[in-house]
Design a protein around this motif. Structure first.
Motif, short mmCIF file in Angstrom:
data_model
loop_
_atom_site.label_atom_id
_atom_site.label_comp_id
_atom_site.label_asym_id
_atom_site.label_seq_id
_atom_site.Cartn_x
_atom_site.Cartn_y
_atom_site.Cartn_z
N PRO A 428 0.82 -1.22 0.00
CA PRO A 428 0.00 0.00 0.00
C PRO A 428 0.86 1.27 0.00
O PRO A 428 1.83 1.38 0.75
CB PRO A 428 -0.79 -0.13 1.31
CG PRO A 428 -0.89 -1.61 1.53
CD PRO A 428 0.41 -2.16 1.05
N GLY A 429 0.50 2.18 -0.88
CA GLY A 429 1.26 3.41 -1.03
C GLY A 429 2.23 3.40 -2.18
O GLY A 429 2.80 4.46 -2.52
N THR A 430 2.42 2.24 -2.81
CA THR A 430 3.30 2.19 -3.98
C THR A 430 2.67 3.01 -5.10
O THR A 430 1.53 2.76 -5.49
CB THR A 430 3.51 0.74 -4.45
OG1 THR A 430 4.05 -0.03 -3.38
CG2 THR A 430 4.45 0.69 -5.64
N PRO A 431 3.37 4.02 -5.64
CA PRO A 431 2.78 4.89 -6.68
C PRO A 431 2.26 4.09 -7.86
O PRO A 431 2.94 3.20 -8.39
CB PRO A 431 3.96 5.78 -7.09
CG PRO A 431 4.84 5.81 -5.88
CD PRO A 431 4.73 4.45 -5.28
N GLY A 432 1.04 4.40 -8.26
CA GLY A 432 0.43 3.78 -9.43
C GLY A 432 -0.07 2.37 -9.23
O GLY A 432 -0.44 1.70 -10.19
#
Length: 591
Positions: A428-432
């Motif tokens: 969670p929070g990984t861009p894209g």
């Protein structure tokens, strides 16, 4: 070939001796048993200590059941060689767990009354020793310490070795308690001189300086999970799994992890699903009633492809069953208890020492396959303590396939249809890489869907990743050669190994197969090992659940037989040998 239980004698020192220490709650027989096990370890011996308790868990009748020897000990023997009764409190409730023969030696205190009929009917040799009076001859003396000195000396352990283990367990109680314990042990050592014909261990070939561990199955499971990479644990206490949590509560923070005692089992599994979704390898520990409550969320883990480990320490069932006794009857719920088509992994440790490896392996499988893994042990293994050779770390590590940042937020497919069935899991929070993770069926991107095509392809994907994974040789322990094969699993592996060795020595070459991977079953590999053989499937369940599982998958020859019995009395080596012998005799008569 048939072994007669009542014919064991001790004219010579024995390679292993079985001992029982019995008494009412508060008599301290568990403490004495633990100290006797530690004293044996100091002498270079191996050992196994199991415990028998009443349904009240704390208080009431109890027994420490030990087997000590000069080789690795993984299961009980056929007969109890030495029984030291601190008192006779309710011994009829667990006398079936202490098999006796006419050459068994009973040490009994005459002040505790006559030998109960359930003990006397085996016609053992009884020697009276005034344990209570001996204890009272020492200021604040305790009977269990007298029993420790007596039993250890009869077995051939040195007085110094017996006294040497007291400090580790009793120092924190103060010097007065230590002095009293030493004096009571010394009285017991002296009293042993009046007992003749006692079983005695062979210490002649015990190598010096051998590094060994004293560890319980539950502690080994906790260590294996920690080594596998688990850094978050949430659980609700339940007998007989609680010691896993107690061990991890102390040791998990040392490696930067955290443990939460949840309000119930459903909360605990939901917590570990959340932690794992966030990128932290996670596990919980429970027993049958708790596993029953977790099944809905296990299905969520399957559908959302979230890796978790659930360590289930089995006890007698159904419902609350027999909390303090062992059984292998949670197999069916572990294999088939999830609703819908929900492929997941089920592993099982084969011994106390193997709890460490299997737990570590289970964490690795969960992470690699992004799937819930149910690891099975049982009370006989989890709450037992063994002296084992120091295990080496196999170096198994968790390897979760994660997704890198994606330039196009619409391009990331969390549930992409890969050849292996495993698709990159975004933290969670990984861009894209935002996606929906819940229990609804979904498209490859994660969008909830009711389309038949999506359902079919996701079912195939979840099945494919388990079916095509290379589990290596760890799926089972395979030992020996022969046209007779014993197939078993879990804590019965030790008894089955003893039986296979006895059969082979008696002229019936026998192979042992103990499964560590129960699902997905390695049907082709198992079938190849048992094809054309005489196969006996050994387990501790009333309905033959393991036999039914193997039969349902077509892994057994048509004439394979089942030897199944529920808990709490374990199957012993001579019973397995007798079943094979009866089969051979029947075949010979038919010919």
């Amino acid at each position: 070939m048939r072994r007669r239980l009542a014919r064991r004698t001790f004219a010579m020192a024995a390679s292993s001796v079985s001992i029982a220490l019995t008494g009412s709650g508060g008599a301290g027989v568990m403490t004495s048993g633990r100290l006797l096990l530690d004293a044996a370890a100091r002498a270079g011996l191996y050992g196994l200590m199991t415990r028998s308790l009443g349904p009240q868990i704390r208080g009431g009748e109890s027994a420490a059941l030990l087997r000590l020897g000069n080789r690795p000990i993984e299961g009980p023997d056929d007969v109890c060689d030495l029984l030291v009764a601190v008192d006779w409190g309710n011994i009829e409730r667990f006398s079936a767990e202490i098999p006796l023969g006419e050459h068994s030696l009973i040490i009994a205190d005459p002040a505790q009354g006559p030998v109960p009929a359930v003990i006397a009917r085996a016609n053992p040799r009884v020697v009276s020793v005034p344990l209570k009076d001996l204890a009272e001859s020492v200021p604040q003396g305790r009977v269990n310490m007298v029993a420790l000195g007596l039993a250890g000396t009869l077995l051939g352990l040195s007085a110094a070795g017996i006294e040497g283990v007291l400090a580790g367990l009793l120092t924190r109680k103060g010097e007065a308690v230590m002095a009293s314990a030493r004096a009571a042990v010394a009285v017991g050592v002296k009293a042993a001189a009046s007992v003749t014909g006692a079983p005695r261990l062979d210490l002649a070939d015990v190598p010096a300086g051998r590094v060994k561990w004293s560890i319980s199955g539950n502690d080994a499971t906790g260590l294996g999970c920690l080594r596998g990479g688990v850094r978050f644990v949430a659980a609700y206490p339940i007998t007989p799994a609680t010691e896993i949590l107690e061990w991890l509560a102390v040791n998990l923070p040392r490696v930067g992890g955290a443990l939460v005692q949840a309000e119930d089992e459903l909360a605990s599994i939901n917590m570990i699903l959340g932690a794992s979704f966030g990128g932290v390898p996670a596990m919980t520990a429970t027993s049958g009633p708790g596993l029953a409550l977790m099944t809905e969320s296990l299905g969520l883990g399957v559908a959302a492809e979230v890796p978790i480990v659930v360590c289930n320490v089995m006890r007698g069932g159904p419902s609350t069953g027999i909390p303090t006794k062992s059984e292998q009857s949670d197999l069916n719920i572990a294999l088939y208890g999830l609703h819908g088509d929900a492929p997941h992994v089920v592993t099982a440790a084969t011994s106390i020492a193997d709890c460490l490896f299997t737990a570590q392996w289970s964490v690795g499988l969960a992470e690699a396959l992004q799937v819930p893994v149910i690891m099975l042990t049982d009370q006989a293994m989890g709450q037992a303590r063994a002296v084992i050779d120091a295990p080496t770390d196999p170096g198994l590590t968790s390897q979760r396939l994660t997704a890198p940042a994606a330039p196009d937020a619409l391009a990331y497919q969390r549930y992409a249809l890969t050849p292996s069935g495993v698709s990159p899991m975004a933290i969670p929070g990984t861009p894209g890489c935002a996606y929906t993770a819940d229990g609804l069926e979904h498209s490859p991107r994660g969008t909830p869907s009711t389309q038949a095509a999506h359902h079919q392809e996701q079912l195939d994907k979840r099945q494919r990743k388990l079916a095509t994974h290379d589990y290596g040789s760890a799926w089972a322990e395979v030992e020996g050669e022969g046209d007779t094969v014993i197939v078993t699993w879990g804590s019965l592996t030790g008894a089955a190994r003893d039986a296979a060795q006895r059969l082979t020595a008696a002229g019936t070459p026998t192979r042992l197969i103990s499964l560590r991977l129960l699902a997905p079953l390695q049907t082709e590999a198992l079938s190849a090992l048992v094809a054309g053989k005489r196969v006996l499937v050994v387990e501790q369940s009333h309905s033959g659940q393991f036999f039914g599982h193997l039969r349902a998958h077509g892994a057994l020859p048509a004439d394979a037989r089942s030897l199944a019995r529920p808990g709490p009395v374990p199957l012993r080596p001579h019973e397995i040998v007798a079943a094979i012998a009866a089969w051979e005799k029947g075949a010979a008569n038919a010919a």
